[in-house]
Scaffold this active site. Structure first.
Site, PDB file in Angstrom:
ATOM      1  N   CYS A 103       3.959   6.126  -8.557  1.00 37.19           N
ATOM      2  CA  CYS A 103       2.936   5.150  -8.187  1.00 37.19           C
ATOM      3  C   CYS A 103       1.655   5.852  -7.739  1.00 37.19           C
ATOM      4  O   CYS A 103       1.688   6.722  -6.860  1.00 37.19           O
ATOM      5  CB  CYS A 103       3.486   4.262  -7.070  1.00 37.19           C
ATOM      6  SG  CYS A 103       2.219   3.257  -6.279  1.00 37.19           S
ATOM      7  N   ASN A 153      -5.850  -8.877  -6.011  1.00 40.73           N
ATOM      8  CA  ASN A 153      -5.505  -9.375  -7.339  1.00 40.73           C
ATOM      9  C   ASN A 153      -3.995  -9.290  -7.506  1.00 40.73           C
ATOM     10  O   ASN A 153      -3.394  -8.269  -7.140  1.00 40.73           O
ATOM     11  CB  ASN A 153      -6.195  -8.531  -8.416  1.00 40.73           C
ATOM     12  CG  ASN A 153      -7.709  -8.560  -8.295  1.00 40.73           C
ATOM     13  OD1 ASN A 153      -8.286  -9.588  -7.952  1.00 40.73           O
ATOM     14  ND2 ASN A 153      -8.354  -7.429  -8.538  1.00 40.73           N
ATOM     15  N   THR A 173      -4.268  -4.087 -11.681  1.00 36.92           N
ATOM     16  CA  THR A 173      -4.007  -2.953 -12.588  1.00 36.92           C
ATOM     17  C   THR A 173      -3.165  -1.874 -11.927  1.00 36.92           C
ATOM     18  O   THR A 173      -2.558  -1.063 -12.624  1.00 36.92           O
ATOM     19  CB  THR A 173      -5.331  -2.317 -13.079  1.00 36.92           C
ATOM     20  OG1 THR A 173      -6.092  -1.881 -11.947  1.00 36.92           O
ATOM     21  CG2 THR A 173      -6.148  -3.306 -13.894  1.00 36.92           C
ATOM     22  N   HIS A 232       0.749  -1.463  -6.600  1.00 38.35           N
ATOM     23  CA  HIS A 232       1.022  -1.143  -5.196  1.00 38.35           C
ATOM     24  C   HIS A 232      -0.014  -1.959  -4.444  1.00 38.35           C
ATOM     25  O   HIS A 232      -1.224  -1.761  -4.650  1.00 38.35           O
ATOM     26  CB  HIS A 232       0.893   0.368  -4.952  1.00 38.35           C
ATOM     27  CG  HIS A 232       1.084   0.795  -3.529  1.00 38.35           C
ATOM     28  ND1 HIS A 232       1.897   1.868  -3.167  1.00 38.35           N
ATOM     29  CD2 HIS A 232       0.548   0.337  -2.380  1.00 38.35           C
ATOM     30  CE1 HIS A 232       1.862   2.021  -1.850  1.00 38.35           C
ATOM     31  NE2 HIS A 232       1.034   1.099  -1.350  1.00 38.35           N
ATOM     32  N   HIS A 243      -2.812  -3.827  -2.573  1.00 38.74           N
ATOM     33  CA  HIS A 243      -4.074  -3.317  -2.016  1.00 38.74           C
ATOM     34  C   HIS A 243      -5.074  -4.460  -1.958  1.00 38.74           C
ATOM     35  O   HIS A 243      -4.972  -5.437  -2.696  1.00 38.74           O
ATOM     36  CB  HIS A 243      -4.617  -2.162  -2.858  1.00 38.74           C
ATOM     37  CG  HIS A 243      -4.776  -2.502  -4.309  1.00 38.74           C
ATOM     38  ND1 HIS A 243      -3.709  -2.523  -5.187  1.00 38.74           N
ATOM     39  CD2 HIS A 243      -5.855  -2.870  -5.038  1.00 38.74           C
ATOM     40  CE1 HIS A 243      -4.128  -2.881  -6.380  1.00 38.74           C
ATOM     41  NE2 HIS A 243      -5.439  -3.102  -6.323  1.00 38.74           N
TER      42      HIS A 243
HETATM   43  P1  5GP Z   1      -6.677  -3.775  -9.141  1.00 38.13           P
HETATM   44  O1  5GP Z   1      -7.260  -3.797 -10.520  1.00 38.13           O
HETATM   45  O2  5GP Z   1      -5.209  -3.411  -9.215  1.00 38.13           O
HETATM   46  O3  5GP Z   1      -6.948  -4.979  -8.326  1.00 38.13           O
HETATM   47  O4  5GP Z   1      -7.413  -2.606  -8.383  1.00 38.13           O
HETATM   48  C1  5GP Z   1      -7.153  -1.264  -8.614  1.00 38.13           C
HETATM   49  C2  5GP Z   1      -8.374  -0.494  -8.204  1.00 38.13           C
HETATM   50  O5  5GP Z   1      -8.011   0.872  -8.104  1.00 38.13           O
HETATM   51  C3  5GP Z   1      -9.519  -0.577  -9.226  1.00 38.13           C
HETATM   52  O6  5GP Z   1     -10.674  -1.130  -8.598  1.00 38.13           O
HETATM   53  C4  5GP Z   1      -9.732   0.864  -9.661  1.00 38.13           C
HETATM   54  O7  5GP Z   1     -11.090   1.199  -9.844  1.00 38.13           O
HETATM   55  C5  5GP Z   1      -9.096   1.655  -8.532  1.00 38.13           C
HETATM   56  N1  5GP Z   1      -8.548   2.940  -8.929  1.00 38.13           N
HETATM   57  C6  5GP Z   1      -7.823   3.195 -10.054  1.00 38.13           C
HETATM   58  N2  5GP Z   1      -7.449   4.492 -10.074  1.00 38.13           N
HETATM   59  C7  5GP Z   1      -7.966   5.062  -8.952  1.00 38.13           C
HETATM   60  C8  5GP Z   1      -7.920   6.393  -8.421  1.00 38.13           C
HETATM   61  O8  5GP Z   1      -7.343   7.318  -8.984  1.00 38.13           O
HETATM   62  N3  5GP Z   1      -8.574   6.602  -7.240  1.00 38.13           N
HETATM   63  C9  5GP Z   1      -9.227   5.587  -6.576  1.00 38.13           C
HETATM   64  N4  5GP Z   1      -9.831   5.918  -5.424  1.00 38.13           N
HETATM   65  N5  5GP Z   1      -9.288   4.326  -7.050  1.00 38.13           N
HETATM   66  C10 5GP Z   1      -8.663   4.071  -8.217  1.00 38.13           C
HETATM   67 ZN    ZN Z   2       3.309   2.801  -4.339  1.00 42.18          ZN
END
Ligand code: 5GP
Ligand code: ZN
Length: 119
Positions: free
Chosen positions: A9, A92, A100, A103, A105
């Site tokens: 993860c 989300n 995406t 885990h 957040h």
């Molecule tokens: P989700 O799309 O799951 O709501 O948000 C995931 C977030 O994680 C996205 O805004 C994406 O830009 C961020 N993200 C993806 N990979 C990384 C990473 O390796 N480091 C950091 N700091 N953010 C990441």
């Molecule tokens: Zn995790």
């Protein structure tokens, strides 16, 4: 070497220091990093250390977590000077909700006028 689902993860690996991230805060229960692909001038992720895949997997023992997250979000927004102009905290859930990284957040976005409804 660890062989468990969590070691795959991304956010567990960032929490463990295996992948670098710009960390603003860590109290051992939640940590805060800058988003690598910011969707606003200020965009951080507030992440529980506990591996919970998605919002809908929060269990009966996890119910204090969202309160801690929102409280920390408000503190960061205040400290960064966004409390008065406003900010957004969003989680989300699943692909249809735009998730995406599986885990849990919470995005804290600020520094621009947010639109509603979100796309
Ligand atoms: P989700 O799309 O799951 O709501 O948000 C995931 C977030 O994680 C996205 O805004 C994406 O830009 C961020 N993200 C993806 N990979 C990384 C990473 O390796 N480091 C950091 N700091 N953010 C990441
Ligand atoms: Zn995790």
């Amino acid at each position: 070497m660890k062989f468990c689902v969590m070691s795959q993860c991304l956010f567990c690996r960032i929490a463990a220091g295996e992948i670098p991230a710009e960390k603003l805060y860590d109290d051992g229960e939640i940590f805060v990093i800058k988003d690598i692909n910011p969707a606003a001038p200020f965009h951080v992720l507030i992440i529980p250390h506990k591996h919970i895949a998605r919002l809908s997997d929060l269990g009966a023992g996890d119910l204090e977590l969202p309160g801690r997250v929102y409280s920390q979000a408000a503190k960061i927004a205040h400290d960064e000077g966004f409390a008065d102009e406003g900010y957004r905290v969003v989680a989300n859930c699943n692909e249809g909700g735009g998730q995406t990284v599986f885990h849990i957040h919470f995005h804290l976005l600020a520094g621009r006028k947010m639109t509603w409804p979100p796309g």
